[in-house]
Design a protein around this motif. Structure first.
Motif, PDB file in Angstrom:
ATOM      1  N   UNK A 380       0.724  -1.167   0.131  1.00 27.87           N
ATOM      2  CA  UNK A 380      -0.157  -0.086  -0.138  1.00 27.87           C
ATOM      3  C   UNK A 380       0.712   1.173  -0.034  1.00 27.87           C
ATOM      4  N   UNK A 381       1.938   1.183  -0.931  1.00 29.50           N
ATOM      5  CA  UNK A 381       2.729   2.203  -0.990  1.00 29.50           C
ATOM      6  C   UNK A 381       2.074   3.170  -2.240  1.00 29.50           C
ATOM      7  N   UNK A 382       1.961   4.327  -2.148  1.00 27.37           N
ATOM      8  CA  UNK A 382       1.547   5.200  -3.063  1.00 27.37           C
ATOM      9  C   UNK A 382       2.683   5.228  -4.363  1.00 27.37           C
ATOM     10  N   UNK A 383       2.015   4.719  -5.548  1.00 26.28           N
ATOM     11  CA  UNK A 383       2.849   4.977  -6.563  1.00 26.28           C
ATOM     12  C   UNK A 383       2.676   6.102  -7.463  1.00 26.28           C
ATOM     13  N   UNK A 384       1.429   6.716  -7.503  1.00 20.07           N
ATOM     14  CA  UNK A 384       1.231   7.752  -8.318  1.00 20.07           C
ATOM     15  C   UNK A 384      -0.054   8.641  -7.539  1.00 20.07           C
ATOM     16  N   UNK A 385      -0.136   9.888  -7.744  1.00 23.65           N
ATOM     17  CA  UNK A 385      -1.460  10.348  -7.727  1.00 23.65           C
ATOM     18  C   UNK A 385      -1.837  11.374  -8.749  1.00 23.65           C
ATOM     19  N   UNK A 386      -3.063  11.302  -9.374  1.00 26.57           N
ATOM     20  CA  UNK A 386      -3.449  11.926 -10.735  1.00 26.57           C
ATOM     21  C   UNK A 386      -4.456  13.039 -10.392  1.00 26.57           C
ATOM     22  N   UNK A 387      -4.222  14.186 -10.742  1.00 29.09           N
ATOM     23  CA  UNK A 387      -5.041  15.321 -10.359  1.00 29.09           C
ATOM     24  C   UNK A 387      -5.830  15.815 -11.806  1.00 29.09           C
ATOM     25  N   UNK A 388      -6.681  16.403 -11.680  1.00 31.08           N
ATOM     26  CA  UNK A 388      -7.150  16.949 -12.864  1.00 31.08           C
ATOM     27  C   UNK A 388      -8.684  17.489 -12.555  1.00 31.08           C
ATOM     28  N   UNK A 389      -9.337  16.634 -11.770  1.00 31.57           N
ATOM     29  CA  UNK A 389     -10.927  17.138 -11.490  1.00 31.57           C
ATOM     30  C   UNK A 389     -10.865  18.091 -10.504  1.00 31.57           C
ATOM     31  N   UNK A 390     -11.833  18.955 -10.311  1.00 33.03           N
ATOM     32  CA  UNK A 390     -11.960  19.965  -9.514  1.00 33.03           C
ATOM     33  C   UNK A 390     -13.017  19.503  -8.418  1.00 33.03           C
ATOM     34  N   UNK A 391     -13.941  18.545  -8.646  1.00 34.56           N
ATOM     35  CA  UNK A 391     -14.768  18.035  -7.700  1.00 34.56           C
ATOM     36  C   UNK A 391     -14.599  16.513  -7.417  1.00 34.56           C
ATOM     37  N   UNK A 392     -15.421  16.027  -6.387  1.00 32.38           N
ATOM     38  CA  UNK A 392     -14.955  14.702  -6.019  1.00 32.38           C
ATOM     39  C   UNK A 392     -15.263  13.586  -7.162  1.00 32.38           C
ATOM     40  N   UNK A 393     -14.356  12.693  -7.170  1.00 33.40           N
ATOM     41  CA  UNK A 393     -14.422  11.795  -8.247  1.00 33.40           C
ATOM     42  C   UNK A 393     -15.287  10.382  -7.912  1.00 33.40           C
ATOM     43  N   UNK A 394     -16.655  10.830  -8.085  1.00 27.85           N
ATOM     44  CA  UNK A 394     -17.711   9.859  -7.874  1.00 27.85           C
ATOM     45  C   UNK A 394     -17.868   8.502  -8.322  1.00 27.85           C
ATOM     46  N   UNK A 395     -17.116   8.805  -9.830  1.00 28.10           N
ATOM     47  CA  UNK A 395     -17.604   7.540 -10.405  1.00 28.10           C
ATOM     48  C   UNK A 395     -16.233   7.198 -11.473  1.00 28.10           C
ATOM     49  N   UNK A 396     -16.179   5.706 -11.440  1.00 31.90           N
ATOM     50  CA  UNK A 396     -14.948   5.110 -12.022  1.00 31.90           C
ATOM     51  C   UNK A 396     -15.089   3.850 -12.788  1.00 31.90           C
ATOM     52  N   UNK A 397     -14.632   3.679 -13.964  1.00 31.65           N
ATOM     53  CA  UNK A 397     -14.696   2.393 -14.452  1.00 31.65           C
ATOM     54  C   UNK A 397     -13.554   1.981 -15.583  1.00 31.65           C
ATOM     55  N   UNK A 398     -13.389   0.673 -15.903  1.00 33.13           N
ATOM     56  CA  UNK A 398     -12.200   0.284 -16.661  1.00 33.13           C
ATOM     57  C   UNK A 398     -12.442  -0.076 -18.023  1.00 33.13           C
ATOM     58  N   UNK A 399     -11.755  -0.010 -18.726  1.00 30.26           N
ATOM     59  CA  UNK A 399     -11.892  -0.535 -20.410  1.00 30.26           C
ATOM     60  C   UNK A 399     -11.648  -2.139 -20.305  1.00 30.26           C
TER      61      UNK A 399
END
Length: 443
Positions: A380-399
């Motif tokens: 559980x080490x952080x590999x990366x943090x991805x920023x871009x959204x300005x509000x909470x990221x409520x939805x996520x899905x995978x290809x």
């Protein structure tokens, strides 16, 4: 080509020119020994030592003879020959270090993780509701997203977008979407408690399912079984092969069911609710007559549990994420119900996705940073943090190929991230060849 011209073309511009060192040439006759390269004491010992060994062989024990022989072999390593006709080259320092250095395995090259979105799409009217599930990517490579009373399909192969579902205000807004395993049929939940099944290839409504009393915010498929979870605290299994589709009901939550995930094997169902509870259900235990239907009940979270993800490489491992009052990711053994680990992320956990190609976990978050975090499992080490959204990221899905992740937020943007790698850079697995193919074997 001229040899001198070829040698000069290999030099880099402005590089230091290293003069070639010439070895001193000694004209020696190959039939006359070189006295300076001979060890006369060692030669005398080798010529006379055999007689001494024969005389002492009968007097010493076998173990002592073996010890003497081993000792002689040790001291005779790298000694000169009795007759030497030329100087012996000294061993290279690099060769010496290489032969005596421990074997080193090449370090695995770290994968490049892009920190910016590959593509950003507009998503107007995307609802700001933590308990809904409005985004899903099907096996046919179509992305379904609910925007108010509409459901759009985005073709990931050519970028075309089209409207599949449009309803009136008395039915909508849309509260959940989920693709069937065939990648053709889409389940859509509504505020009026109904669930519709749409055929994306013909853009026609196939069936409407009824059974809930309030809105349906979570959906998941298990082959031909569609499981629905609603604000009425009920979880219903619907078999679409029969007319009376509601085959059984799970009762255990006291508030809205906001997370549903079937395991990879299809034998276990995980549910999360606004009552801060996680339940593990077994299809064989679904009975309205049973007082306790769940297999395990987890009460360690202190806020609503929407984020649920079964591990693709360990069938009994479940990851869960808590809301703003909890902010933790927990790992569970579904066989025993034990909590294996808990990690404080520092913000609301909205969604979780496992990397199918590496032992990694991706989480999406709310206040204050509204970021995506890639974790290495199990450390559980952080590999990366991805920023871009300005509000909470409520939805996520995978290809479908497992490399690209789509995230949606109430900032009305849909972002695509190459966070799990690039399929173009993945090398095919080497074929295992049988060693010594010419050797006969007994089959």
């Amino acid at each position: 080509m001229d040899a001198g011209r070829y040698r000069s073309s290999l030099r880099s511009p402005l590089s230091d020119q290293m003069p070639l060192r010439k070895k001193p040439r000694r004209d020696l006759d190959r039939f006359i020994p070189n006295r300076s390269a001979m060890d006369f004491d060692f030669a005398h010992f080798m010529l006379t030592g055999g007689k001494v060994e024969k005389e002492c062989a009968a007097q010493c024990s076998p173990s002592k003879c073996a010890y003497r022989k081993h000792l002689a072999e040790i001291f005779n390593i790298n000694r000169s020959r009795i007759l030497s006709f030329k100087d012996k080259d000294s061993p290279s320092k690099d060769v010496f270090q290489e032969s005596f250095s421990p074997a080193q395995t090449p370090a695995k090259r770290r994968r490049h993780i892009p920190t910016s979105a590959e593509k950003t799409l507009d998503a107007p009217d995307l609802l700001d509701d933590f308990y809904l599930n409005l985004l899903d990517w099907g096996s046919g490579n179509f992305l379904a997203i609910a925007l108010g009373n509409l459901v759009y399909l985005w073709n990931a192969m050519n970028g075309d977008a089209s409207v599949l579902v449009a309803v009136e205000d008395d039915v909508g807004p849309v509260t959940s979407v989920r693709w069937a395993p065939d990648g053709r049929h889409l389940a859509v939940g509504f505020t009026n408690s109904h669930v519709q099944i749409w055929d994306s290839s013909t853009s026609k409504l196939v069936r409407t399912l009824k059974g809930h009393r309030l809105r349906v915010g979570s959906l998941d498929w298990n082959n031909s079984i569609l499981t629905t979870g609603g604000m009425d605290c009920l979880i219903i299994n619907n078999d679409l092969r029969i007319r009376s589709h509601g085959i059984n009901v799970y009762e255990g939550h006291s508030q809205e069911v906001c997370g549903l995930k079937w395991s990879v094997s299809g034998k276990e169902l995980a549910s999360g609710g606004n009552d801060n509870l996680i339940h593990i259900w077994n299809m064989s235990m679904a009975s309205t007559n049973s007082a306790t239907q769940w297999r395990h009940r987890m009460e360690e979270h202190t806020s609503a549990v929407k984020a649920l993800a079964w591990c693709p490489f360990q069938s009994n491992l479940l990851a869960s994420g808590g809301g703003v009052g909890d902010q933790s990711i927990k790992f569970w053994n579904s066989n025993t119900g034990a909590c294996l680990n808990s990690v404080n992320t520092g913000s609301q956990v909205c969604c979780l996705l496992w990397n199918r190609h590496e032992h990694e976990l991706l989480s999406s978050h709310g206040f204050n940073d509204n970021q995506l975090i890639l974790w290495k499992y199990p450390s559980m080490l952080k590999l990366s943090e991805l920023y871009g959204h300005t509000k909470r990221v409520l939805y996520m899905t995978q290809s479908p190929d497992g490399y690209t992740v789509a995230s949606g937020a109430p900032d009305e943007t849909l972002r695509l991230w190459k966070v799990f790698g690039d399929p173009g850079k993945v090398k095919p697995a080497a074929k295992m060849t049988e060693p010594f193919p010419n050797v006969a074997r007994i089959r």
